[in-house]
Design a protein around this motif. Structure first.
Motif, mmCIF file in Angstrom:
data_model
loop_
_atom_site.group_PDB
_atom_site.id
_atom_site.type_symbol
_atom_site.label_atom_id
_atom_site.label_comp_id
_atom_site.label_asym_id
_atom_site.label_seq_id
_atom_site.Cartn_x
_atom_site.Cartn_y
_atom_site.Cartn_z
ATOM 1 N N GLY A 19 9.499 6.595 -6.439
ATOM 2 C CA GLY A 19 8.754 6.426 -5.200
ATOM 3 C C GLY A 19 8.885 5.008 -4.673
ATOM 4 O O GLY A 19 9.050 4.052 -5.417
ATOM 5 N N ALA A 20 8.857 4.906 -3.354
ATOM 6 C CA ALA A 20 8.901 3.593 -2.730
ATOM 7 C C ALA A 20 7.541 2.923 -2.879
ATOM 8 O O ALA A 20 6.519 3.590 -3.034
ATOM 9 C CB ALA A 20 9.274 3.738 -1.266
ATOM 10 N N ALA A 21 7.533 1.602 -2.845
ATOM 11 C CA ALA A 21 6.318 0.851 -3.141
ATOM 12 C C ALA A 21 5.752 0.189 -1.893
ATOM 13 O O ALA A 21 6.448 -0.039 -0.914
ATOM 14 C CB ALA A 21 6.628 -0.209 -4.200
ATOM 15 N N THR A 22 4.452 -0.109 -1.967
ATOM 16 C CA THR A 22 3.759 -0.863 -0.928
ATOM 17 C C THR A 22 3.257 -2.166 -1.524
ATOM 18 O O THR A 22 2.689 -2.170 -2.615
ATOM 19 C CB THR A 22 2.561 -0.064 -0.368
ATOM 20 O OG1 THR A 22 3.039 1.129 0.237
ATOM 21 C CG2 THR A 22 1.794 -0.874 0.656
ATOM 22 N N VAL A 23 3.469 -3.270 -0.827
ATOM 23 C CA VAL A 23 2.957 -4.573 -1.244
ATOM 24 C C VAL A 23 1.897 -5.000 -0.237
ATOM 25 O O VAL A 23 2.148 -4.998 0.969
ATOM 26 C CB VAL A 23 4.080 -5.637 -1.307
ATOM 27 C CG1 VAL A 23 3.504 -7.018 -1.578
ATOM 28 C CG2 VAL A 23 5.092 -5.266 -2.379
ATOM 29 N N THR A 24 0.708 -5.357 -0.734
ATOM 30 C CA THR A 24 -0.369 -5.806 0.143
ATOM 31 C C THR A 24 -0.684 -7.269 -0.116
ATOM 32 O O THR A 24 -0.664 -7.721 -1.262
ATOM 33 C CB THR A 24 -1.648 -4.980 -0.077
ATOM 34 O OG1 THR A 24 -2.115 -5.179 -1.420
ATOM 35 C CG2 THR A 24 -1.386 -3.497 0.135
ATOM 36 N N GLU A 25 -0.955 -7.978 0.941
ATOM 37 C CA GLU A 25 -1.294 -9.396 0.805
ATOM 38 C C GLU A 25 -2.576 -9.566 0.000
ATOM 39 O O GLU A 25 -2.690 -10.469 -0.821
ATOM 40 C CB GLU A 25 -1.442 -10.034 2.183
ATOM 41 C CG GLU A 25 -1.605 -11.552 2.141
ATOM 42 C CD GLU A 25 -1.591 -12.175 3.516
ATOM 43 O OE1 GLU A 25 -1.259 -13.367 3.621
ATOM 44 O OE2 GLU A 25 -1.913 -11.482 4.502
ATOM 45 N N SER A 26 -3.540 -8.677 0.213
ATOM 46 C CA SER A 26 -4.805 -8.789 -0.529
ATOM 47 C C SER A 26 -4.604 -8.515 -2.009
ATOM 48 O O SER A 26 -5.282 -9.078 -2.860
ATOM 49 C CB SER A 26 -5.837 -7.817 0.048
ATOM 50 O OG SER A 26 -5.361 -6.486 -0.015
ATOM 51 N N GLY A 27 -3.637 -7.630 -2.337
ATOM 52 C CA GLY A 27 -3.414 -7.289 -3.740
ATOM 53 C C GLY A 27 -2.538 -8.282 -4.474
ATOM 54 O O GLY A 27 -2.679 -8.466 -5.685
ATOM 55 N N SER A 28 -1.614 -8.932 -3.768
ATOM 56 C CA SER A 28 -0.666 -9.832 -4.424
ATOM 57 C C SER A 28 -0.942 -11.303 -4.151
ATOM 58 O O SER A 28 -0.199 -12.167 -4.579
ATOM 59 C CB SER A 28 0.758 -9.496 -3.971
ATOM 60 O OG SER A 28 0.878 -9.655 -2.572
ATOM 61 N N GLY A 29 -2.020 -11.607 -3.439
ATOM 62 C CA GLY A 29 -2.320 -12.989 -3.086
ATOM 63 C C GLY A 29 -1.738 -13.329 -1.739
ATOM 64 O O GLY A 29 -0.920 -12.607 -1.185
ATOM 65 N N GLU A 30 -2.170 -14.450 -1.194
ATOM 66 C CA GLU A 30 -1.699 -14.859 0.137
ATOM 67 C C GLU A 30 -0.186 -15.028 0.156
ATOM 68 O O GLU A 30 0.405 -15.609 -0.755
ATOM 69 C CB GLU A 30 -2.356 -16.188 0.528
ATOM 70 C CG GLU A 30 -3.828 -16.079 0.875
ATOM 71 C CD GLU A 30 -4.053 -15.296 2.154
ATOM 72 O OE1 GLU A 30 -3.372 -15.569 3.158
ATOM 73 O OE2 GLU A 30 -4.900 -14.388 2.144
ATOM 74 N N PHE A 31 0.443 -14.493 1.201
ATOM 75 C CA PHE A 31 1.867 -14.703 1.370
ATOM 76 C C PHE A 31 2.127 -16.167 1.725
ATOM 77 O O PHE A 31 1.276 -16.845 2.294
ATOM 78 C CB PHE A 31 2.424 -13.807 2.473
ATOM 79 C CG PHE A 31 2.383 -12.334 2.142
ATOM 80 C CD1 PHE A 31 2.505 -11.881 0.836
ATOM 81 C CD2 PHE A 31 2.228 -11.394 3.145
ATOM 82 C CE1 PHE A 31 2.482 -10.534 0.531
ATOM 83 C CE2 PHE A 31 2.199 -10.038 2.858
ATOM 84 C CZ PHE A 31 2.330 -9.606 1.553
#
Length: 201
Positions: A19-31
């Protein structure tokens, strides 16, 4: 659970695509906000979500793109933050197939702008906007989302591909090697079940 069910589950898992993935700023820290040091988004990611307000910059590096990728769509929305009255926000998006060398480096994908007014006389404007970047044969893409003014906005960046853009299924789809393995395994399980019933009878 007996052995044949474990084997069947394993064969099905092997045949299904990852499956393709989703990256969230809230989940991975500030970009990253540094143009020359972007946040690297891993290969296989098809959705990136973040947010920003006036003065914020998100700089990301999309890796592992392939020939199926036809473009990037970025949807902006203020719906989560609007309550009443006037709402305004906007900025620009820049991109490059090479690392950014300085601030505002790269090619402009255009500007995004949200202006919305709700009053007793009705509503004017929209709480949403969209930008699209057309691509062909790109494996790595650098993107800077620059919020130049206004209130907070959410954005969703989507990687568009030939598969996701197709409206109708193909008439005939060749089986992959893993699908062949699945069919072989299912046939073996069926034969095993028939032999077992014959022995018990």
């Amino acid at each position: 659970m007996n052995m044949k069910y474990w084997i069947s589950a394993a064969l099905i898992a092997a045949a299904l695509p990852a499956g393709a993935a989703t990256v969230t700023e809230s989940g991975s820290g500030e970009f990253s906000s540094v143009w020359t040091s972007p946040t690297v988004i891993a290969a296989g990611t098809d959705t990136v979500t973040g947010s920003g307000s006036g003065g914020d910059v998100d700089v990301i590096e999309l890796t592992g793109l392939d020939s199926s990728v036809t473009g990037i769509t970025i949807d902006f929305s203020a719906a989560s933050y609007y309550s009443s009255g006037w709402y305004g926000a906007g900025g620009s998006v820049l991109y490059s197939t090479e690392p950014f060398e300085w601030a505002w480096d790269g090619t402009s994908a255009g500007g995004f702008s949200i202006g919305y007014l709700s009053s007793i006389w009705g509503t004017i404007g929209s709480l949403e906007d969209t930008l699209t970047i057309a691509l062909s044969g790109v494996t790595t893409l650098y993107i800077a989302i620059v919020n130049t003014y206004g209130s907070k906005l959410d954005y969703t960046l989507s990687v568009n591909s030939v598969e996701s853009d197709q409206q109708e299924p193909l008439a005939a789809v060749p089986l992959s090697a893993s699908a062949g393995l699945l069919l072989t395994g299912m046939a073996a399980l069926a034969a095993f079940g028939r032999r077992r019933k014959a022995r018990l009878a």
